[in-house]
Design a protein around this motif. Sequence first.
Motif, PDB file in Angstrom:
ATOM      1  N   ALA A  21      53.376  -2.598   8.598  1.00 20.97           N
ATOM      2  CA  ALA A  21      52.120  -3.085   9.179  1.00 20.97           C
ATOM      3  C   ALA A  21      51.970  -2.616  10.636  1.00 20.97           C
ATOM      4  CB  ALA A  21      52.047  -4.610   9.107  1.00 20.97           C
ATOM      5  N   MET A  22      53.071  -2.640  11.392  1.00 22.03           N
ATOM      6  CA  MET A  22      53.024  -2.166  12.780  1.00 22.03           C
ATOM      7  C   MET A  22      52.670  -0.677  12.827  1.00 22.03           C
ATOM      8  SD  MET A  22      56.302  -4.249  14.356  1.00 22.03           S
ATOM      9  CE  MET A  22      56.535  -3.105  15.676  1.00 22.03           C
ATOM     10  N   ARG A  23      53.281   0.100  11.962  1.00 19.98           N
ATOM     11  CA  ARG A  23      53.007   1.540  11.927  1.00 19.98           C
ATOM     12  C   ARG A  23      51.562   1.802  11.517  1.00 19.98           C
ATOM     13  NH1 ARG A  23      55.978   6.517  11.325  1.00 19.98           N
ATOM     14  NH2 ARG A  23      54.827   7.960  10.028  1.00 19.98           N
ATOM     15  N   ALA A  24      51.069   1.073  10.537  1.00 19.59           N
ATOM     16  CA  ALA A  24      49.678   1.237  10.095  1.00 19.59           C
ATOM     17  C   ALA A  24      48.716   0.864  11.222  1.00 19.59           C
ATOM     18  CB  ALA A  24      49.411   0.389   8.853  1.00 19.59           C
ATOM     19  N   GLY A  25      49.020  -0.178  11.970  1.00 20.52           N
ATOM     20  CA  GLY A  25      48.193  -0.583  13.102  1.00 20.52           C
ATOM     21  C   GLY A  25      48.173   0.466  14.195  1.00 20.52           C
ATOM     22  N   TRP A  26      49.328   1.050  14.480  1.00 20.60           N
ATOM     23  CA  TRP A  26      49.418   2.094  15.499  1.00 20.60           C
ATOM     24  C   TRP A  26      48.597   3.316  15.081  1.00 20.60           C
ATOM     25  CZ3 TRP A  26      51.403   1.664  20.296  1.00 20.60           C
ATOM     26  CH2 TRP A  26      51.569   2.828  21.040  1.00 20.60           C
ATOM     27  N   ARG A  27      48.702   3.684  13.795  1.00 19.96           N
ATOM     28  CA  ARG A  27      47.928   4.841  13.298  1.00 19.96           C
ATOM     29  C   ARG A  27      46.429   4.574  13.380  1.00 19.96           C
ATOM     30  NH1 ARG A  27      50.980   7.316   7.997  1.00 19.96           N
ATOM     31  NH2 ARG A  27      52.662   8.289   9.168  1.00 19.96           N
ATOM     32  N   ALA A  28      46.011   3.363  13.030  1.00 16.60           N
ATOM     33  CA  ALA A  28      44.590   3.010  13.096  1.00 16.60           C
ATOM     34  C   ALA A  28      44.097   3.045  14.543  1.00 16.60           C
ATOM     35  CB  ALA A  28      44.356   1.634  12.484  1.00 16.60           C
ATOM     36  N   ARG A  29      44.918   2.534  15.450  1.00 17.18           N
ATOM     37  CA  ARG A  29      44.547   2.553  16.870  1.00 17.18           C
ATOM     38  C   ARG A  29      44.453   3.997  17.374  1.00 17.18           C
ATOM     39  NH1 ARG A  29      44.275  -0.923  20.891  1.00 17.18           N
ATOM     40  NH2 ARG A  29      45.097  -2.615  19.635  1.00 17.18           N
ATOM     41  N   THR A  30      45.365   4.854  16.958  1.00 10.00           N
ATOM     42  CA  THR A  30      45.346   6.254  17.367  1.00 10.00           C
ATOM     43  C   THR A  30      44.093   6.948  16.839  1.00 10.00           C
ATOM     44  OG1 THR A  30      47.750   6.349  17.491  1.00 10.00           O
ATOM     45  CG2 THR A  30      46.601   8.453  17.269  1.00 10.00           C
ATOM     46  N   GLN A  31      43.748   6.684  15.592  1.00  6.71           N
ATOM     47  CA  GLN A  31      42.554   7.294  15.016  1.00  6.71           C
ATOM     48  C   GLN A  31      41.299   6.835  15.763  1.00  6.71           C
ATOM     49  OE1 GLN A  31      41.844   6.367  10.878  1.00  6.71           O
ATOM     50  NE2 GLN A  31      40.963   8.395  10.557  1.00  6.71           N
ATOM     51  N   LYS A  32      41.234   5.542  16.082  1.00  6.32           N
ATOM     52  CA  LYS A  32      40.090   4.999  16.819  1.00  6.32           C
ATOM     53  C   LYS A  32      40.010   5.598  18.223  1.00  6.32           C
ATOM     54  CE  LYS A  32      38.906   0.721  19.080  1.00  6.32           C
ATOM     55  NZ  LYS A  32      39.354  -0.629  19.331  1.00  6.32           N
ATOM     56  N   SER A  33      41.145   5.732  18.890  1.00  6.36           N
ATOM     57  CA  SER A  33      41.125   6.213  20.272  1.00  6.36           C
ATOM     58  C   SER A  33      40.982   7.731  20.375  1.00  6.36           C
ATOM     59  CB  SER A  33      42.352   5.712  21.039  1.00  6.36           C
ATOM     60  OG  SER A  33      43.541   6.193  20.489  1.00  6.36           O
ATOM     61  N   THR A  34      41.153   8.442  19.278  1.00  2.00           N
ATOM     62  CA  THR A  34      40.936   9.893  19.292  1.00  2.00           C
ATOM     63  C   THR A  34      39.481  10.218  19.601  1.00  2.00           C
ATOM     64  OG1 THR A  34      42.784  10.297  17.815  1.00  2.00           O
ATOM     65  CG2 THR A  34      41.114  12.006  17.905  1.00  2.00           C
ATOM     66  N   ALA A  35      38.568   9.317  19.243  1.00  2.00           N
ATOM     67  CA  ALA A  35      37.154   9.524  19.579  1.00  2.00           C
ATOM     68  C   ALA A  35      36.942   9.446  21.092  1.00  2.00           C
ATOM     69  CB  ALA A  35      36.297   8.483  18.877  1.00  2.00           C
ATOM     70  N   LEU A  36      37.772   8.667  21.784  1.00  2.00           N
ATOM     71  CA  LEU A  36      37.661   8.523  23.236  1.00  2.00           C
ATOM     72  C   LEU A  36      38.313   9.689  23.979  1.00  2.00           C
ATOM     73  CD1 LEU A  36      38.701   4.786  23.484  1.00  2.00           C
ATOM     74  CD2 LEU A  36      36.381   5.703  23.568  1.00  2.00           C
ATOM     75  N   VAL A  37      39.436  10.154  23.432  1.00  2.00           N
ATOM     76  CA  VAL A  37      40.190  11.244  24.056  1.00  2.00           C
ATOM     77  C   VAL A  37      40.506  12.275  22.976  1.00  2.00           C
ATOM     78  CG1 VAL A  37      42.201  11.850  25.449  1.00  2.00           C
ATOM     79  CG2 VAL A  37      41.261   9.549  25.592  1.00  2.00           C
ATOM     80  N   PRO A  38      39.541  13.145  22.656  1.00  2.00           N
ATOM     81  CA  PRO A  38      39.809  14.140  21.621  1.00  2.00           C
ATOM     82  C   PRO A  38      40.903  15.120  22.022  1.00  2.00           C
ATOM     83  CG  PRO A  38      37.597  14.422  22.542  1.00  2.00           C
ATOM     84  CD  PRO A  38      38.192  13.213  23.179  1.00  2.00           C
ATOM     85  N   ARG A  39      40.996  15.404  23.327  1.00  2.00           N
ATOM     86  CA  ARG A  39      42.096  16.235  23.858  1.00  2.00           C
ATOM     87  C   ARG A  39      42.230  15.930  25.348  1.00  2.00           C
ATOM     88  NH1 ARG A  39      37.872  18.887  22.941  1.00  2.00           N
ATOM     89  NH2 ARG A  39      36.852  20.462  24.192  1.00  2.00           N
ATOM     90  N   LEU A  40      43.428  16.135  25.845  1.00  2.00           N
ATOM     91  CA  LEU A  40      43.693  15.874  27.260  1.00  2.00           C
ATOM     92  C   LEU A  40      43.080  16.976  28.121  1.00  2.00           C
ATOM     93  CD1 LEU A  40      47.430  14.738  27.147  1.00  2.00           C
ATOM     94  CD2 LEU A  40      45.395  13.322  27.400  1.00  2.00           C
ATOM     95  N   PRO A  41      42.683  16.635  29.356  1.00  2.00           N
ATOM     96  CA  PRO A  41      42.186  17.681  30.263  1.00  2.00           C
ATOM     97  C   PRO A  41      43.275  18.731  30.494  1.00  2.00           C
ATOM     98  CG  PRO A  41      41.711  15.494  31.143  1.00  2.00           C
ATOM     99  CD  PRO A  41      42.611  15.304  29.949  1.00  2.00           C
ATOM    100  N   VAL A  42      42.860  19.965  30.629  1.00  2.00           N
ATOM    101  CA  VAL A  42      43.789  21.081  30.828  1.00  2.00           C
ATOM    102  C   VAL A  42      44.160  21.171  32.300  1.00  2.00           C
ATOM    103  CG1 VAL A  42      44.065  23.581  30.628  1.00  2.00           C
ATOM    104  CG2 VAL A  42      42.802  22.319  28.881  1.00  2.00           C
ATOM    105  N   ARG A  43      45.448  21.317  32.540  1.00  2.00           N
ATOM    106  CA  ARG A  43      45.948  21.470  33.909  1.00  2.00           C
ATOM    107  C   ARG A  43      45.603  22.866  34.407  1.00  2.00           C
ATOM    108  NH1 ARG A  43      52.240  21.930  35.791  1.00  2.00           N
ATOM    109  NH2 ARG A  43      51.731  22.597  37.886  1.00  2.00           N
ATOM    110  N   PRO A  44      44.950  22.962  35.572  1.00  2.00           N
ATOM    111  CA  PRO A  44      44.637  24.296  36.108  1.00  2.00           C
ATOM    112  C   PRO A  44      45.899  24.973  36.644  1.00  2.00           C
ATOM    113  CG  PRO A  44      43.961  22.603  37.662  1.00  2.00           C
ATOM    114  CD  PRO A  44      44.444  21.887  36.431  1.00  2.00           C
ATOM    115  N   VAL A  45      45.839  26.271  36.742  1.00  2.00           N
ATOM    116  CA  VAL A  45      46.971  27.030  37.283  1.00  2.00           C
ATOM    117  C   VAL A  45      47.173  26.671  38.747  1.00  2.00           C
ATOM    118  CG1 VAL A  45      47.814  29.354  37.801  1.00  2.00           C
ATOM    119  CG2 VAL A  45      46.648  28.904  35.645  1.00  2.00           C
ATOM    120  N   GLU A  46      46.092  26.590  39.500  1.00  2.00           N
ATOM    121  CA  GLU A  46      46.154  26.272  40.928  1.00  2.00           C
ATOM    122  C   GLU A  46      45.735  24.818  41.130  1.00  2.00           C
ATOM    123  OE1 GLU A  46      46.930  26.199  44.669  1.00  2.00           O
ATOM    124  OE2 GLU A  46      47.347  28.004  43.515  1.00  2.00           O
ATOM    125  N   LEU A  47      46.658  24.007  41.646  1.00  2.00           N
ATOM    126  CA  LEU A  47      46.381  22.585  41.862  1.00  2.00           C
ATOM    127  C   LEU A  47      45.837  22.278  43.252  1.00  2.00           C
ATOM    128  CD1 LEU A  47      49.517  21.054  40.103  1.00  2.00           C
ATOM    129  CD2 LEU A  47      47.156  21.056  39.284  1.00  2.00           C
TER     130      LEU A  47
END
Length: 177
Positions: A21-47
């Motif tokens: 049940a814990m694993r299923a809950g984590w997967r459901a939360r991950t699927q839901k939050s993927t809509a919020l963060v489809p991918r992380l921002p890319v780190r630029p070469v020059e900071l």
Amino acid sequence: MIRQLASTVVLLLVVLAVFWAMRAGWRARTQKSTALVPRLPVRPVELGALRAGPVEAVYVSTTRAGDWLDRVTAEGLGVRSPAQVSVHDAGVLITRQGAPDLFVPAAALRGAAAAPGMAGKVVGGDGLVVLTWQADPQDPRGLDTGLRPRRAADRTRLFDALTTLTTGQAPAQEENS
């Protein structure tokens, strides 16, 4: 003997059901939050110039902005881990052990605040530094990322550097510690 064996089997089945049940809950939360963060921002070469850091910290978690119990787990953001945080002209770099690094571009950063806790860690007082940022410009609510610097002096330096970054001010002095 048979009762003891039966009790052990039942207990084992209950424990397995709880873990499932814990694993299923984590997967459901991950699927839901993927809509919020489809991918992380890319780190630029020059900071750009270093404003503060690197600061040893614990990456606590990322949640929906204003709801410190609604943990975001997409892209590894739900994994608590040791980290080093540095603030640059281009944004905030959070280098994490055992989880993907996180780069928050300066343009996505909306603010920084001190807080007593968030999902995964409650420290009391103002022990956490919380970055509010937007992973997706179409999400007006944004995200909160919590960091727990190892030393109190680092918390102040980090917070000050984040404040200058969000207000567009030049840093008072470049830090190289």
